[in-house]
Motif scaffolding. Sequence first.
Motif, PDB file in Angstrom:
ATOM      1  N   TYR A 265      85.020 -51.735  89.782  1.00  0.00           N
ATOM      2  CA  TYR A 265      85.255 -51.553  88.353  1.00  0.00           C
ATOM      3  C   TYR A 265      84.113 -52.161  87.539  1.00  0.00           C
ATOM      4  N   THR A 266      83.642 -53.330  87.928  1.00  0.00           N
ATOM      5  CA  THR A 266      82.558 -53.998  87.206  1.00  0.00           C
ATOM      6  C   THR A 266      81.285 -53.146  87.248  1.00  0.00           C
ATOM      7  N   LEU A 267      80.995 -52.558  88.408  1.00  0.00           N
ATOM      8  CA  LEU A 267      79.824 -51.677  88.510  1.00  0.00           C
ATOM      9  C   LEU A 267      79.977 -50.466  87.601  1.00  0.00           C
ATOM     10  N   ALA A 268      81.168 -49.891  87.564  1.00  0.00           N
ATOM     11  CA  ALA A 268      81.411 -48.740  86.686  1.00  0.00           C
ATOM     12  C   ALA A 268      81.275 -49.145  85.218  1.00  0.00           C
ATOM     13  N   ALA A 269      81.784 -50.310  84.864  1.00  0.00           N
ATOM     14  CA  ALA A 269      81.693 -50.791  83.479  1.00  0.00           C
ATOM     15  C   ALA A 269      80.241 -51.049  83.091  1.00  0.00           C
ATOM     16  N   LEU A 270      79.483 -51.645  83.985  1.00  0.00           N
ATOM     17  CA  LEU A 270      78.062 -51.890  83.690  1.00  0.00           C
ATOM     18  C   LEU A 270      77.313 -50.579  83.506  1.00  0.00           C
ATOM     19  N   ASP A 271      77.611 -49.599  84.349  1.00  0.00           N
ATOM     20  CA  ASP A 271      76.983 -48.286  84.218  1.00  0.00           C
ATOM     21  C   ASP A 271      77.346 -47.661  82.878  1.00  0.00           C
ATOM     22  N   TYR A 272      78.610 -47.766  82.496  1.00  0.00           N
ATOM     23  CA  TYR A 272      79.078 -47.243  81.207  1.00  0.00           C
ATOM     24  C   TYR A 272      78.334 -47.898  80.050  1.00  0.00           C
TER      25      TYR A 272
ATOM     26  N   VAL B  78      74.518 -48.018  75.601  1.00  0.00           N
ATOM     27  CA  VAL B  78      73.427 -48.694  74.887  1.00  0.00           C
ATOM     28  C   VAL B  78      72.191 -47.803  74.856  1.00  0.00           C
ATOM     29  N   SER B  79      71.903 -47.130  75.952  1.00  0.00           N
ATOM     30  CA  SER B  79      70.758 -46.226  75.996  1.00  0.00           C
ATOM     31  C   SER B  79      70.913 -45.102  74.974  1.00  0.00           C
ATOM     32  N   ALA B  80      72.104 -44.532  74.894  1.00  0.00           N
ATOM     33  CA  ALA B  80      72.360 -43.461  73.912  1.00  0.00           C
ATOM     34  C   ALA B  80      72.193 -43.990  72.491  1.00  0.00           C
ATOM     35  N   GLN B  81      72.676 -45.202  72.246  1.00  0.00           N
ATOM     36  CA  GLN B  81      72.557 -45.789  70.911  1.00  0.00           C
ATOM     37  C   GLN B  81      71.106 -46.087  70.552  1.00  0.00           C
ATOM     38  N   ILE B  82      70.352 -46.583  71.503  1.00  0.00           N
ATOM     39  CA  ILE B  82      68.935 -46.877  71.253  1.00  0.00           C
ATOM     40  C   ILE B  82      68.168 -45.586  70.987  1.00  0.00           C
ATOM     41  N   ASP B  83      68.445 -44.548  71.784  1.00  0.00           N
ATOM     42  CA  ASP B  83      67.794 -43.249  71.568  1.00  0.00           C
ATOM     43  C   ASP B  83      68.119 -42.708  70.179  1.00  0.00           C
ATOM     44  N   ALA B  84      69.388 -42.821  69.779  1.00  0.00           N
ATOM     45  CA  ALA B  84      69.804 -42.337  68.460  1.00  0.00           C
ATOM     46  C   ALA B  84      69.111 -43.133  67.357  1.00  0.00           C
ATOM     47  N   ALA B  85      69.097 -44.445  67.485  1.00  0.00           N
ATOM     48  CA  ALA B  85      68.459 -45.285  66.462  1.00  0.00           C
ATOM     49  C   ALA B  85      66.971 -44.945  66.335  1.00  0.00           C
ATOM     50  N   ARG B  86      66.324 -44.718  67.473  1.00  0.00           N
ATOM     51  CA  ARG B  86      64.897 -44.367  67.451  1.00  0.00           C
ATOM     52  C   ARG B  86      64.701 -43.023  66.741  1.00  0.00           C
ATOM     53  N   ALA B  87      65.545 -42.056  67.064  1.00  0.00           N
ATOM     54  CA  ALA B  87      65.429 -40.726  66.431  1.00  0.00           C
ATOM     55  C   ALA B  87      65.689 -40.818  64.934  1.00  0.00           C
ATOM     56  N   TYR B  88      66.698 -41.581  64.526  1.00  0.00           N
ATOM     57  CA  TYR B  88      67.009 -41.724  63.096  1.00  0.00           C
ATOM     58  C   TYR B  88      65.860 -42.419  62.365  1.00  0.00           C
ATOM     59  N   SER B  89      65.299 -43.437  63.000  1.00  0.00           N
ATOM     60  CA  SER B  89      64.166 -44.142  62.397  1.00  0.00           C
ATOM     61  C   SER B  89      62.960 -43.220  62.249  1.00  0.00           C
ATOM     62  N   ASP B  90      62.677 -42.447  63.285  1.00  0.00           N
ATOM     63  CA  ASP B  90      61.552 -41.508  63.226  1.00  0.00           C
ATOM     64  C   ASP B  90      61.750 -40.486  62.112  1.00  0.00           C
TER      65      ASP B  90
END
Length: 118
Positions: free
Chosen positions: A23-30, A35-47
Amino acid sequence: MNKATEKTNQQFDSVFVSPMRSYTLAALDYYEQLVSAQIDAARAYSDMTISQARTWLDVKDADSFKKAMESQQKAATDLMERMKGDSEKVTSISQSFMQESQKKAEEVTKKAADTAKH
């Protein structure tokens, strides 16, 4: 006594430790995907924001003002589409995690029941 202790340790690992690790491995993957999706979105919005700011810096006359307004409208449309896609992506990531968590919980419950029978 050694065999009984070993069996108890194996049961404890099978019923508690191994599922918790899984479960911990699945949670970390999630969380990593989220976080990756959020960072990508923030970068796109900033650009997008920086690009629009640069467009407005080029306004010098009525024609360039008109072009900036058209660019603003397109940017707004692009932003809404991007936000919709990002929302769908986060929803998909969350649904996958929930389904995987539910499956793991069912497996743990079954293992615990099987262990209790023996």
